[in-house]
Design a protein around this motif. Structure first.
Motif, PDB file in Angstrom:
ATOM      1  N   SER A 150     -13.258 -21.504  17.229  1.00  0.00           N
ATOM      2  CA  SER A 150     -13.792 -20.290  16.623  1.00  0.00           C
ATOM      3  C   SER A 150     -12.711 -19.558  15.835  1.00  0.00           C
ATOM      4  N   GLU A 151     -11.446 -19.937  16.047  1.00  0.00           N
ATOM      5  CA  GLU A 151     -10.361 -19.317  15.294  1.00  0.00           C
ATOM      6  C   GLU A 151     -10.029 -20.096  14.025  1.00  0.00           C
ATOM      7  N   GLY A 152     -10.702 -21.229  13.821  1.00  0.00           N
ATOM      8  CA  GLY A 152     -10.473 -22.014  12.614  1.00  0.00           C
ATOM      9  C   GLY A 152     -11.238 -21.400  11.453  1.00  0.00           C
ATOM     10  N   ALA A 153     -10.624 -21.450  10.266  1.00  0.00           N
ATOM     11  CA  ALA A 153     -11.238 -20.803   9.109  1.00  0.00           C
ATOM     12  C   ALA A 153     -12.619 -21.398   8.805  1.00  0.00           C
ATOM     13  N   CYS A 154     -12.775 -22.719   8.940  1.00  0.00           N
ATOM     14  CA  CYS A 154     -14.059 -23.341   8.574  1.00  0.00           C
ATOM     15  C   CYS A 154     -15.161 -22.941   9.545  1.00  0.00           C
ATOM     16  N   ALA A 155     -14.865 -22.949  10.838  1.00  0.00           N
ATOM     17  CA  ALA A 155     -15.875 -22.555  11.821  1.00  0.00           C
ATOM     18  C   ALA A 155     -16.254 -21.092  11.602  1.00  0.00           C
ATOM     19  N   ALA A 156     -15.278 -20.267  11.249  1.00  0.00           N
ATOM     20  CA  ALA A 156     -15.552 -18.849  11.005  1.00  0.00           C
ATOM     21  C   ALA A 156     -16.443 -18.682   9.771  1.00  0.00           C
ATOM     22  N   TYR A 157     -16.136 -19.403   8.694  1.00  0.00           N
ATOM     23  CA  TYR A 157     -16.987 -19.359   7.496  1.00  0.00           C
ATOM     24  C   TYR A 157     -18.396 -19.809   7.850  1.00  0.00           C
ATOM     25  N   TYR A 158     -18.469 -20.885   8.630  1.00  0.00           N
ATOM     26  CA  TYR A 158     -19.771 -21.450   8.976  1.00  0.00           C
ATOM     27  C   TYR A 158     -20.577 -20.448   9.803  1.00  0.00           C
ATOM     28  N   GLN A 159     -19.915 -19.840  10.786  1.00  0.00           N
ATOM     29  CA  GLN A 159     -20.613 -18.939  11.693  1.00  0.00           C
ATOM     30  C   GLN A 159     -21.027 -17.636  11.022  1.00  0.00           C
ATOM     31  N   TYR A 160     -20.110 -17.061  10.255  1.00  0.00           N
ATOM     32  CA  TYR A 160     -20.374 -15.724   9.724  1.00  0.00           C
ATOM     33  C   TYR A 160     -20.792 -15.735   8.263  1.00  0.00           C
ATOM     34  N   GLY A 161     -20.787 -16.922   7.660  1.00  0.00           N
ATOM     35  CA  GLY A 161     -21.306 -17.098   6.309  1.00  0.00           C
ATOM     36  C   GLY A 161     -20.738 -16.144   5.296  1.00  0.00           C
ATOM     37  N   ASP A 162     -19.673 -16.547   4.658  1.00  0.00           N
ATOM     38  CA  ASP A 162     -19.088 -15.745   3.595  1.00  0.00           C
ATOM     39  C   ASP A 162     -19.610 -16.301   2.270  1.00  0.00           C
ATOM     40  N   LEU A 163     -20.759 -16.982   2.347  1.00  0.00           N
ATOM     41  CA  LEU A 163     -21.145 -17.837   1.229  1.00  0.00           C
ATOM     42  C   LEU A 163     -21.794 -17.067   0.085  1.00  0.00           C
ATOM     43  N   ASP A 164     -22.178 -15.810   0.352  1.00  0.00           N
ATOM     44  CA  ASP A 164     -22.859 -15.058  -0.695  1.00  0.00           C
ATOM     45  C   ASP A 164     -21.906 -14.255  -1.559  1.00  0.00           C
ATOM     46  N   ARG A 165     -20.632 -14.357  -1.239  1.00  0.00           N
ATOM     47  CA  ARG A 165     -19.687 -13.514  -1.946  1.00  0.00           C
ATOM     48  C   ARG A 165     -19.624 -13.877  -3.442  1.00  0.00           C
TER      49      ARG A 165
END
Lengths: 378, 103
Positions: free
Chosen positions: A356-371
């Motif tokens: 959960s501290e990895g950048a990819c898992a964090a992106y996946y979990q919290y979705g920074d994808l709409d930025r």
């Protein structure tokens, strides 16, 4: 600014964002390119994603997610070594749960356990020592992992084993050390960083002094930061203020936890038990000089690498996996070819998707994808 | 693993091994206190202290307000549940006998 309302003190969060904007306006260079600030610690990465801190920052400030997640930088060959040790007859292999799903070249520890190896998840190295105490006919190996935050705990556990004369206990030491790693980052030609958020709990152990070279030699500001979102915003503002004023210093935003000199008892335990290795291999970053520790000769009988045959093969990361570029800040997680497709938290290809501290898992979990892309305000 | 979790020392268990009982979010666990004791703060003085616990070791004394603020963020990011699950897993691992395979 929809996230600010979730903060403990939204008014303070707004004030800090205002301060960040004031500092950015004073900095000339960020009119031509965004300023890059690296948060070194995986705990910060997790908090930054959870609270959407990146979205609150002006476009002129970019956060680069650093290598401070010990599970994420564990090379595949080391996972294979764990599996080999765990499958040795008569061995009980103990590990933090975080490491169970990290893929090896053939299997993870989770799969090795399903195949019949006696692998146990423990909370503390002291749990592993207790298992050794109650299983005198077995060899109990503890998989020691982490930066200076967890290093004192394994060192003290070995000292405890020695005091009790327990001999069926050993450590597979994969502890890594932050300073040489930051040195490698600073001296890397393809990295363009303007400042750092320093790790909180590593600093609680090592103190402020070891970071001085970053300010003195590399002329970059570093602010040791707490984990609360307000801490992170405050620390970013402090880094920007230094840049705006042309300063490069080591500052401590987290002084309520981090003493200037660190924790002396913890440092003493570390230096009694461990010494620097010549080099240590990192997933995605390659070999970094003096970035790992091993057990000193005086405690060799607790060293699993000397007690057992460890294959120690170097295994290349999967070709499709771009963890290395993400770790160095050259690639955003969602731009990796396999992100969210072949590589998900359920079936991770790369280690950055495991913890959960990895950048990819964090992106996946919290979705920074709409930025929106930088510069395209809409 | 790296973030640690706040807890309050409620009992001293073993002065030689420097172990105390710490209440972490309502769960009591034995924790090593070696890194928070010294000449100016003996082990007997530790009862009632709030500490930051990393993998079974108290690494820093903190005040109660800091403990509560830290617990709040750890709850938000799911770390409290993760730490408590890790403690339970550790308790199970210590109680398992024989060569347990898939379990």
């Amino acid at each position: 600014m929809k996230y600010v309302d979730e903060f403990r003190d939204p008014a303070k969060a707004r004030a800090l964002i205002g301060e960040i904007n004031v500092q950015v306006a004073r900095i000339e260079t960020c009119k031509s390119r965004p300023l890059a600030i690296m948060e070194v610690c995986g705990g910060h990465t997790h908090a930054i994603f959870k609270y959407g801190i990146e979205q609150m920052l002006p476009d002129a400030v970019e956060l680069v997610h650093g290598p401070g997640c010990p599970v994420c930088v564990l090379p595949m060959g080391r996972v294979d070594d764990c599996v080999a040790l765990a499958e040795t007859p008569g061995v009980i292999f103990t590990t933090f749960g975080d490491a169970m799903r990290v893929p090896g070249s053939k299997k993870s520890l989770m799969q090795a356990k399903a195949d019949g190896a006696d692998i146990r998840m423990v909370y503390s190295p002291l749990d592993a020592l207790a298992i050794a105490r109650s299983n005198p006919d077995k060899e109990v190996i503890f998989f020691g992992l982490g930066f200076e935050t967890t290093m004192p705990s394994t060192a003290l556990t070995i000292l405890q084993a020695e005091a009790e004369g327990i001999r069926n206990f050993s450590l597979f030491c994969n502890h890594i050390t932050i300073i040489p790693t930051m040195e490698a980052i600073c001296s890397s030609p393809d990295l363009k960083l303007d400042g750092f958020l320093g790790p909180g709990h590593v600093s609680m152990v090592i103190g402020e002094a070891p970071y001085r070279f970053i300010a003195e030699r590399y002329k970059r500001p570093l602010v040791i930061s707490g984990f609360e979102p307000l801490d992170v915003l405050h620390s970013i503002a402090m880094v920007l203020k230094q840049i705006a004023e042309g300063r490069a210093e080591i500052e401590n935003q987290y002084s309520r936890i981090v003493p200037k000199n660190g924790n002396e008892q913890a440092q003493a335990a570390i230096s009694r038990v461990f010494e620097l290795r010549e080099f240590f291999e990192w997933r995605g970053l390659g070999s970094i000089d003096h970035s790992g520790v091993r057990i000193r000769d005086a405690y060799a009988h607790y060293d699993a690498e000397r007690k057992f045959a460890v294959p120690a093969l170097k295994i290349a990361d999967p070709a499709a996996c771009q963890c290395g570029d993400v770790l160095k800040g050259l690639l955003k997680p969602q731009d990796c070819k396999v992100f969210g497709r072949a590589c998900t938290p359920e079936t991770p290809l790369g280690a950055l998707m495991v913890s959960s501290e990895g950048a990819c898992a964090a992106y996946y979990q919290y979705g920074d994808l709409d930025r929106e892309p930088v510069g395209e305000d809409a | 693993m790296c973030l640690g979790i706040p807890g309050q020392i409620v009992e001293i268990r073993d002065t030689v091994r420097q172990l105390g009982l710490v209440d972490v979010a309502g769960v009591r666990r034995e924790v090593n206190l070696a890194c928070v004791v010294g000449d100016d703060h003996r082990i007997a003085d530790c009862i009632g202290d709030w500490v930051l616990v990393h993998v079974g070791f108290a690494m820093s004394r903190i005040d109660e307000e800091e403990a509560r603020a830290t617990l709040k963020i750890l709850e938000d990011i799911g770390e409290v549940q993760e730490s408590l699950a890790a403690m339970r897993a550790g308790d199970e691992a210590m109680q398992t006998n024989g060569t347990g395979g898939a379990s």
